[in-house]
Write an enzyme that holds these catalytic residues in place. Structure first.
Site, PDB file in Angstrom:
ATOM      1  N   ASN A 175       0.869  -1.186   0.000  1.00 41.51           N
ATOM      2  CA  ASN A 175       0.000   0.000   0.000  1.00 41.51           C
ATOM      3  C   ASN A 175       0.901   1.230   0.000  1.00 41.51           C
ATOM      4  O   ASN A 175       1.505   1.554   1.010  1.00 41.51           O
ATOM      5  CB  ASN A 175      -0.887  -0.025   1.256  1.00 41.51           C
ATOM      6  N   TRP A 176       0.965   1.881  -1.156  1.00 41.62           N
ATOM      7  CA  TRP A 176       1.896   3.004  -1.298  1.00 41.62           C
ATOM      8  C   TRP A 176       1.345   4.298  -0.698  1.00 41.62           C
ATOM      9  O   TRP A 176       2.062   5.294  -0.639  1.00 41.62           O
ATOM     10  CB  TRP A 176       2.247   3.221  -2.767  1.00 41.62           C
ATOM     11  N   LYS A 177       0.074   4.310  -0.352  1.00 42.49           N
ATOM     12  CA  LYS A 177      -0.557   5.504   0.248  1.00 42.49           C
ATOM     13  C   LYS A 177      -0.318   6.733  -0.652  1.00 42.49           C
ATOM     14  O   LYS A 177      -0.233   6.586  -1.873  1.00 42.49           O
ATOM     15  CB  LYS A 177      -0.042   5.717   1.669  1.00 42.49           C
ATOM     16  N   HIS A 184      -9.206   0.866   5.032  1.00 38.62           N
ATOM     17  CA  HIS A 184      -7.914   1.085   5.689  1.00 38.62           C
ATOM     18  C   HIS A 184      -8.104   2.002   6.896  1.00 38.62           C
ATOM     19  O   HIS A 184      -8.921   2.921   6.871  1.00 38.62           O
ATOM     20  CB  HIS A 184      -6.922   1.692   4.690  1.00 38.62           C
ATOM     21  N   GLU A 227      -6.524   4.431   7.951  1.00 43.29           N
ATOM     22  CA  GLU A 227      -6.371   5.870   7.670  1.00 43.29           C
ATOM     23  C   GLU A 227      -7.639   6.421   7.031  1.00 43.29           C
ATOM     24  O   GLU A 227      -8.009   7.579   7.274  1.00 43.29           O
ATOM     25  CB  GLU A 227      -5.136   6.105   6.773  1.00 43.29           C
ATOM     26  N   GLU A 273      -5.293  -5.430  10.590  1.00 42.78           N
ATOM     27  CA  GLU A 273      -4.256  -4.422  10.807  1.00 42.78           C
ATOM     28  C   GLU A 273      -4.518  -3.708  12.132  1.00 42.78           C
ATOM     29  O   GLU A 273      -5.297  -2.745  12.176  1.00 42.78           O
ATOM     30  CB  GLU A 273      -4.277  -3.390   9.674  1.00 42.78           C
ATOM     31  N   GLY A 297       2.455   1.882  10.757  1.00 38.16           N
ATOM     32  CA  GLY A 297       3.357   3.017  10.607  1.00 38.16           C
ATOM     33  C   GLY A 297       4.056   3.423  11.900  1.00 38.16           C
ATOM     34  O   GLY A 297       4.686   4.463  11.962  1.00 38.16           O
ATOM     35  N   SER A 334       3.600  -2.580  10.308  1.00 32.67           N
ATOM     36  CA  SER A 334       5.061  -2.547  10.465  1.00 32.67           C
ATOM     37  C   SER A 334       5.745  -3.868  10.123  1.00 32.67           C
ATOM     38  O   SER A 334       6.700  -4.264  10.787  1.00 32.67           O
ATOM     39  CB  SER A 334       5.433  -2.082  11.883  1.00 32.67           C
ATOM     40  N   GLY A 393       2.902  -1.303   4.285  1.00 34.63           N
ATOM     41  CA  GLY A 393       2.922   0.128   4.000  1.00 34.63           C
ATOM     42  C   GLY A 393       4.331   0.594   3.725  1.00 34.63           C
ATOM     43  O   GLY A 393       4.869   0.436   2.625  1.00 34.63           O
ATOM     44  N   GLY A 394       4.974   1.163   4.755  1.00 35.84           N
ATOM     45  CA  GLY A 394       6.296   1.780   4.599  1.00 35.84           C
ATOM     46  C   GLY A 394       7.308   0.922   3.854  1.00 35.84           C
ATOM     47  O   GLY A 394       8.007   1.413   2.956  1.00 35.84           O
TER      48      GLY A 394
END
Ligand code: PEP
Length: 249
Positions: free
Chosen positions: A9-11, A94, A96, A166, A172, A212, A233-234
């Site tokens: 997930n590149w956000k 998600h 966010e 999640e 994150g 993470s 993610g990251g």
């Protein structure tokens, strides 16, 4: 079918040239594997990403989708628009989106309906907040997120659903659920689905862990029986890290 999946997930990261560069790195480095690899660039780069990857074994997926088919919804993207640029999978729910854009379980039930009605596979995200876990409410929170958003579906819909557990406190933050915590929750999720929709559907369902995941911890998380992969993610923003996570299977 229960599949091994690693989805990035590149956000809101990577403009067009950065997207092309990362995709080309992935093309060069992702191994031939039985893991289903997916990446979710931002909307404006989906079409180009689809074109770059169409001969390759990496699926381009969307980070979100609107529940209505068309109309006066400024800034939104419909299922049909995604399909028209080659996208067949969307992440929904998600944390966010829930936290910053007010997405509720009830809204997500409508989004899931719209996606499935258009043959868009859903990666449904859910998970408890830190306070829920501290209070020992994490199982009931997760159960109610599933019930509110997905329990109205027909059994036949589940072949197009991937779940992504999640825990919000791990997204994150650098803090990861332990492999044991992930397994405990994934087993609970599978049991919850089994009780409502039957063991065949529950056994076939892919349940991803997100929060993470990094090259250093992926192998022990993915080794757990009920963990079928990860939503990353990251660490999905660097080809070497993302590929190391895929290789952790
Ligand atoms: C995510 O955003 O879905 C996620 C799991 O992020 P991170 O891997 O950075 O915690």
């Amino acid at each position: 079918m229960r599949r091994k999946i690693v989805a990035g997930n590149w956000k809101m990261n990577n403009d067009l040239s950065e997207t092309e560069a990362l995709l080309n790195d992935l093309i060069a480095q992702v191994p031939n594997t039985d893991v289903n690899v997916m990446v979710a660039p931002t909307y404006v780069n989906l079409f180009q990403a689809f074109n770059v990857l169409k001969e390759h074994n990496i699926e381009v997926i969307a980070q979100n989708m609107h529940q209505e088919a068309k109309g006066a919804y400024t800034g939104e993207i419909s299922a049909n628009m995604l399909k028209s640029v080659g996208i067949n999978t969307a992440i929904l729910g998600h944390s966010e989106r829930r936290a910053y854009f007010g997405e509720t379980d009830e809204l997500l039930a409508k989004k899931a309906d719209a996606a499935l009605a258009n043959d868009i596979q859903v990666v449904f995200c859910f998970g408890e907040e830190l306070e829920d876990r501290k209070a020992g409410n994490h199982f009931s929170v997760v159960e109610s997120q599933l019930k509110n958003a997905l329990f109205h579906l027909d059994a036949s819909a589940w072949k197009n659903i991937i779940l992504a557990y999640e825990p919000v406190w791990a997204i994150g933050t650098g803090e990861t659920a332990s492999p044991e915590q992930a397994q405990e929750m994934h087993a609970f999720i599978r049991k919850t689905i089994s009780e409502k929709f039957g063991s065949e559907i529950a056994d076939e369902l892919s349940i991803l862990y997100g929060g993470s995941v990094k090259p250093a911890n992926a192998a022990e998380i993915f080794a757990k029986e009920d963990v079928d992969g990860g939503l990353i993610g990251g660490a999905s923003l660097k080809a070497a890290d993302f590929v190391a996570i895929i290789n952790a299977f």
